[in-house]
Enzyme design. Structure first.
Site, PDB file in Angstrom:
ATOM      1  N   HIS A  23       0.822  -1.211   0.000  1.00 19.77           N
ATOM      2  CA  HIS A  23       0.000   0.000   0.000  1.00 19.77           C
ATOM      3  C   HIS A  23       0.860   1.267   0.000  1.00 19.77           C
ATOM      4  O   HIS A  23       2.033   1.261   0.388  1.00 19.77           O
ATOM      5  CB  HIS A  23      -0.916   0.005   1.226  1.00 19.77           C
ATOM      6  CG  HIS A  23      -0.173   0.036   2.525  1.00 19.77           C
ATOM      7  ND1 HIS A  23       0.359   1.201   3.065  1.00 19.77           N
ATOM      8  CD2 HIS A  23       0.159  -0.945   3.400  1.00 19.77           C
ATOM      9  CE1 HIS A  23       0.971   0.928   4.189  1.00 19.77           C
ATOM     10  NE2 HIS A  23       0.871  -0.372   4.427  1.00 19.77           N
ATOM     11  N   GLU A  58      -2.535  -7.292   7.144  1.00 16.95           N
ATOM     12  CA  GLU A  58      -1.304  -7.036   7.894  1.00 16.95           C
ATOM     13  C   GLU A  58      -1.307  -7.884   9.166  1.00 16.95           C
ATOM     14  O   GLU A  58      -2.318  -8.488   9.533  1.00 16.95           O
ATOM     15  CB  GLU A  58      -1.215  -5.538   8.223  1.00 16.95           C
ATOM     16  CG  GLU A  58       0.031  -5.095   8.965  1.00 16.95           C
ATOM     17  CD  GLU A  58       1.334  -5.416   8.250  1.00 16.95           C
ATOM     18  OE1 GLU A  58       1.652  -6.623   8.156  1.00 16.95           O
ATOM     19  OE2 GLU A  58       2.026  -4.485   7.809  1.00 16.95           O
TER      20      GLU A  58
END
Length: 272
Positions: free
Chosen positions: A23, A130
């Site tokens: 990201h 994550e």
């Protein structure tokens, strides 16, 4: 005959190309590790600099031709990854009136709406999140809230509306994170698409990719496993060498149509 040193040869239908993307810069990245436990960074979104990184990667994806070859975008269901995914791989921003297609991202205070026109399908997947627990930036919102903001992303693979995986006092171990990442790679093999973009996170990428490349030159291993920058894209090829996926080929052609009797060569096994 000697084997070709350092060269591998595999049937094409047992290979997939995955375009791994970390990201863009989030507000938690700017704050530093010590602040990640603060609720102020709950489901951190990307910064103005992060949006600039998204714009630059989008230009690369279009100029390189990747925008026309990617068949599916798989994204972690956190705000910063979904913002990055739709910004890079989504359709154009709405302009010149209303286009009758659902937006990948609805208009909000940080960005105009992004359409799904001529974009690949997007699917959210918990396996590529994550590292779980403790850090508030890694806790997701409810899926019902995300569905309002990202109407054209498919959230059907996520079982719970609330985030039941994240715990305030328990941080996912390196071993569990790597195991989850490898399960995600196996899941990719269940997909029919041959070219897939994955928008995910640094720790998931680091610990998953560490399991690969030991049979390669150290320089190649480093290419696979080195840490990702924000908004970095790294295409890799995954190969099914163990028949885990019984995929059939759509491009092989068996020949001998129409059929006839072939005379054997002098060696008996070869055909001239």
């Amino acid at each position: 005959m000697d084997h070709a040193p350092g060269v591998g040869l595999y049937p094409m239908h047992r290979c997939k190309t995955i375009h791994l993307v970390r990201h863009a810069q989030g507000f938690h990245n700017v704050a530093g590790v010590k602040d990640h436990r603060s609720p102020d960074f709950f489901d951190s979104q990307i910064t103005p600099l992060g949006w600039d990184q998204v714009d630059n990667l989008r230009k690369h994806v279009h100029s390189s031709g990747l925008s026309t070859s990617i068949e599916l975008v798989v994204v972690s269901p956190l705000l910063r990854t979904m913002q990055t995914a739709v910004g890079v791989f989504g359709g154009e921003s709405y302009a010149n009136g209303i286009i009758d297609v659902p937006p990948l991202m609805a208009e909000n205070t940080n960005c105009p709406a992004i359409s799904s026109l001529n974009s690949p399908p997007f699917v959210a997947m918990e396996l590529c999140r994550e590292r779980l627990g403790v850090n508030w930036c890694d806790k997701r919102r409810s899926i019902s809230e995300y569905m309002t903001l990202f109407p054209a992303i498919d959230f059907s693979l996520i079982e719970s509306d609330a985030d039941t995986l994240w715990e305030l006092d328990v941080r996912e171990t390196d071993e569990d994170l790597a195991k989850r990442g490898l399960n995600f790679m196996k899941w990719l093999w269940t997909r029919e698409e041959r070219e897939i973009a994955v928008v995910t996170h640094s720790a998931l990428l680091l610990h998953t990719l560490a399991a690969f490349g030991d049979d390669c030159h150290p320089c190649v291993k480093n290419e696979i496993c080195k840490p990702f920058n924000n908004c970095e894209l790294r295409p890799l090829v995954i190969v099914d060498r163990s028949m885990t996926a019984s995929t059939s080929t759509k491009t092989n052609y068996g020949g001998k149509l129409p059929r006839d009797t072939d005379a054997p060569s002098v060696d008996g096994d070869d055909k001239n």
